[in-house]
Design a protein around this motif. Structure first.
Motif, short mmCIF file in Angstrom:
data_model
loop_
_atom_site.label_atom_id
_atom_site.label_comp_id
_atom_site.label_asym_id
_atom_site.label_seq_id
_atom_site.Cartn_x
_atom_site.Cartn_y
_atom_site.Cartn_z
N CYS A 1 0.84 -1.20 0.00
CA CYS A 1 0.00 0.00 0.00
C CYS A 1 0.87 1.25 0.00
N CYS A 2 0.48 2.22 -0.82
CA CYS A 2 1.28 3.45 -0.96
C CYS A 2 1.15 4.38 0.24
N GLY A 3 0.26 4.05 1.17
CA GLY A 3 0.11 4.87 2.35
C GLY A 3 -1.26 5.52 2.46
N THR A 4 -2.04 5.48 1.39
CA THR A 4 -3.38 6.08 1.42
C THR A 4 -4.36 5.18 2.15
N GLY A 5 -4.07 3.89 2.19
CA GLY A 5 -4.99 2.94 2.80
C GLY A 5 -6.10 2.52 1.86
N ASN B 1 -3.80 -6.18 -7.50
CA ASN B 1 -4.06 -7.52 -8.03
C ASN B 1 -2.81 -8.38 -7.95
N ASP B 2 -2.92 -9.62 -8.43
CA ASP B 2 -1.80 -10.57 -8.34
C ASP B 2 -0.58 -10.13 -9.13
N GLU B 3 -0.78 -9.29 -10.16
CA GLU B 3 0.35 -8.80 -10.96
C GLU B 3 1.01 -7.57 -10.34
N GLY B 4 0.48 -7.10 -9.19
CA GLY B 4 1.06 -5.94 -8.53
C GLY B 4 0.51 -4.62 -9.02
N THR C 1 8.66 -0.73 -3.77
CA THR C 1 7.67 0.31 -3.51
C THR C 1 6.62 0.35 -4.62
N MET C 2 5.56 1.08 -4.36
CA MET C 2 4.56 1.33 -5.39
C MET C 2 5.04 2.51 -6.21
N CYS C 3 4.98 2.39 -7.51
CA CYS C 3 5.42 3.48 -8.38
C CYS C 3 4.63 3.41 -9.68
N TRP D 1 -5.47 -0.21 -8.52
CA TRP D 1 -6.56 0.43 -9.27
C TRP D 1 -6.18 1.84 -9.69
N CYS D 2 -5.25 2.50 -9.00
CA CYS D 2 -4.88 3.89 -9.31
C CYS D 2 -3.86 3.99 -10.43
#
Length: 58
Positions: free
Chosen positions: A8-12, A17-20, A32-34, A23-24
């Motif tokens: 999670c990027c921190g927004t909660g 999905n399974d591929e990482g 990390t999320m990028c 939705w955003c």
């Protein structure tokens, strides 16, 4: 909203999905999320034989 997923990027609000993919539009890169890297479109190249002389019709 509480999200226990380490990705999670921190927004909660991440739904990943399974591929990482979230939705955003962000993607888990293993650390990390990028935003996923997109391939830059190939720029067209013109070889010397394909150039037009001034005044020539295409």
């Amino acid at each position: 909203m509480d999200n226990d997923d380490e990705r999670c990027c921190g927004t909660g609000t991440c739904i990943i999905n399974d591929e990482g993919l979230c939705w955003c539009g962000q993607q888990w890169n293993g650390t990390t999320m990028c935003h996923p890297q997109t391939a830059s479109p190939a720029s067209p190249t013109i070889s010397g034989s394909d150039t037009l002389e001034q005044g020539e019709a295409p």
